[in-house]
Design an enzyme around this catalytic site. Structure first.
Site, PDB file in Angstrom:
ATOM      1  N   ARG A 169     -10.846   5.884   0.780  1.00 10.14           N
ATOM      2  CA  ARG A 169     -10.423   4.125   0.920  1.00 10.14           C
ATOM      3  C   ARG A 169     -11.364   3.522   2.270  1.00 10.14           C
ATOM      4  NH1 ARG A 169     -10.702   6.491  -2.999  1.00 10.14           N
ATOM      5  NH2 ARG A 169      -8.714   6.608  -4.461  1.00 10.14           N
ATOM      6  N   SER A 246      -1.137   1.474  -5.209  1.00  9.86           N
ATOM      7  CA  SER A 246      -0.419   2.256  -4.693  1.00  9.86           C
ATOM      8  C   SER A 246      -0.921   1.274  -2.611  1.00  9.86           C
ATOM      9  CB  SER A 246      -1.737   3.633  -4.217  1.00  9.86           C
ATOM     10  OG  SER A 246      -2.137   4.109  -5.302  1.00  9.86           O
ATOM     11  N   GLU A 350      -2.149   0.617   2.205  1.00 11.01           N
ATOM     12  CA  GLU A 350      -3.928   0.674   1.058  1.00 11.01           C
ATOM     13  C   GLU A 350      -3.509  -0.504   1.251  1.00 11.01           C
ATOM     14  OE1 GLU A 350      -4.946   2.203  -2.058  1.00 11.01           O
ATOM     15  OE2 GLU A 350      -4.267   3.656  -1.357  1.00 11.01           O
TER      16      GLU A 350
END
Length: 367
Positions: A169, A246, A350
């Site tokens: 990520r 998320s 995130e």
């Protein structure tokens, strides 16, 4: 019709105040012109795509927002894969192309490599920044190159997969202002079957074995169904989808950190409790942030204020209506503090934060 300068109108959370200036870029040339012009004038710049991974301050953004709306897509043959015998196809897409329709087109064309990334909101330009991934696939597995504006020179540069510095990520693009993603080239394979199924939930749902290849259309159908069940496919009629997806990444622990976590988990949940842990190639262990949040006592639908945890998935924080960014951050801090108190693991957000931060404002758990 004039475009709204309120960033709440351009984010999936429906949060964020006004931009000082707002422009739309319909091509790569226009994107470069707008960003370099703002840089030359000493203006702060926010490059905006689908707004699906942004948390913007209630005060808005005191600079120039450039909405990327470029729509070019091309397909080019590039030989044959010597291992599979499948045709190699390069899919070049402008940064403003909507991601999920592009995945749908690839599946219809019989191109595999991004099928398990179905249903993810946002636009192409954001995918390498976040190294977008789900259900066992990351874009880093198929990104061949990225055409980016280097704001330090004002020039367009072509960056290879290795140049992008992909990790979980993350990439060289995330958290830095140097590059603006303008176009992305994906290296796909033409065939009727998906890449090997790597995610247990997908395999169980379709009755496939781990590593098996399945029909492309079936892979997309199953992933879309799983995401809808978790409120992760945008639906104006479903307030659970008013989120940034998320909100926290899955923590990755070194072996000694994982051992300490297991001790705390056993003390809290009992010695026989099943504790998740997925080894990675570097010898670390990846945990499930959703599991941590749930076991720390934050159930689906939790929230003492106008912001809520999704009623379908504990990893999504939502704005059902009437929440502010401050409300959302209060909830995020409460969840983060609760998980850290319960398990000694500190969650990391995130979504990209614009004008706000989770630091310096942890609230004690309410329970």
């Amino acid at each position: 019709m004039p475009v709204s300068t309120m960033l709440a109108d351009h984010t999936t959370l429906g949060l964020g105040g006004p931009a000082k200036a707002f422009h739309t870029a319909d091509s790569t040339d226009e994107l470069v012109r707008l960003v370099t012009g703002a840089d030359r004038d000493g203006e702060r710049v926010l490059v905006l795509g689908g707004g699906s991974n942004l948390v913007v301050a209630d005060d808005g953004f005191p600079g120039t927002v450039v909405l990327v709306a470029s729509q070019g897509v091309t397909l080019t043959g590039a030989g044959t894969d010597p291992e599979t015998g499948e045709e190699v196809v390069l899919l070049r897409a402008d940064a403003g192309v909507e991601w999920d329709p592009l995945v749908g087109r690839a599946v219809e064309e019989g191109l595999n490599g991004i099928e398990f990334l179905s249903g993810i909101p946002g636009r192409v330009g954001s995918t390498p920044i976040q190294n977008v991934g789900a259900y066992g696939q990351d874009v880093s597995q198929t990104v061949r190159e990225v055409l980016a504006l280097d704001r330090t020179t004002g020039e367009l540069v072509t960056m290879s997969n290795a140049d992008c510095g992909f990790t979980y990520r993350d990439s060289v693009f995330k958290g830095h202002d140097r590059y603006v993603v303008c176009e992305v080239v994906f290296e796909l394979r033409r065939g009727g079957l998906s890449r090997p199924v790597r995610y247990a939930e997908v395999a169980r749902t379709m009755g496939a074995a781990a590593g098996e290849r399945v029909p492309l259309a079936r892979a997309r159908e199953v992933v879309l169904g799983l995401r809808r069940g978790k409120g992760m496919v945008l639906d104006p009629a479903d307030p659970d989808t008013r989120s940034a997806g998320s909100f926290f990444t899955n923590p990755v622990l070194a072996p000694e950190e994982y051992a300490a976590f297991r001790e705390r988990a056993a003390a809290r949940l009992g010695a026989d409790a099943e504790v998740p842990g997925h080894p990675d190639p570097e010898g670390n262990v990846k945990l499930s942030a959703a599991w941590l949040i749930d076991r720390a006592g934050f159930a689906k639908g939790y929230g003492a204020g106008p912001a809520r945890i999704s009623g379908k998935h504990t990893l999504a924080l939502t704005n059902p209506g009437g929440a502010s960014t401050a409300d959302l951050l209060d909830l995020a801090r409460e969840v983060r503090a609760g998980v850290e108190e319960a398990f000694g693991v500190r969650l990391v957000n995130e979504p990209v934060m614009v004008g706000v931060s989770l630091e310096g404002g942890d609230r004690s758990p309410a329970r």
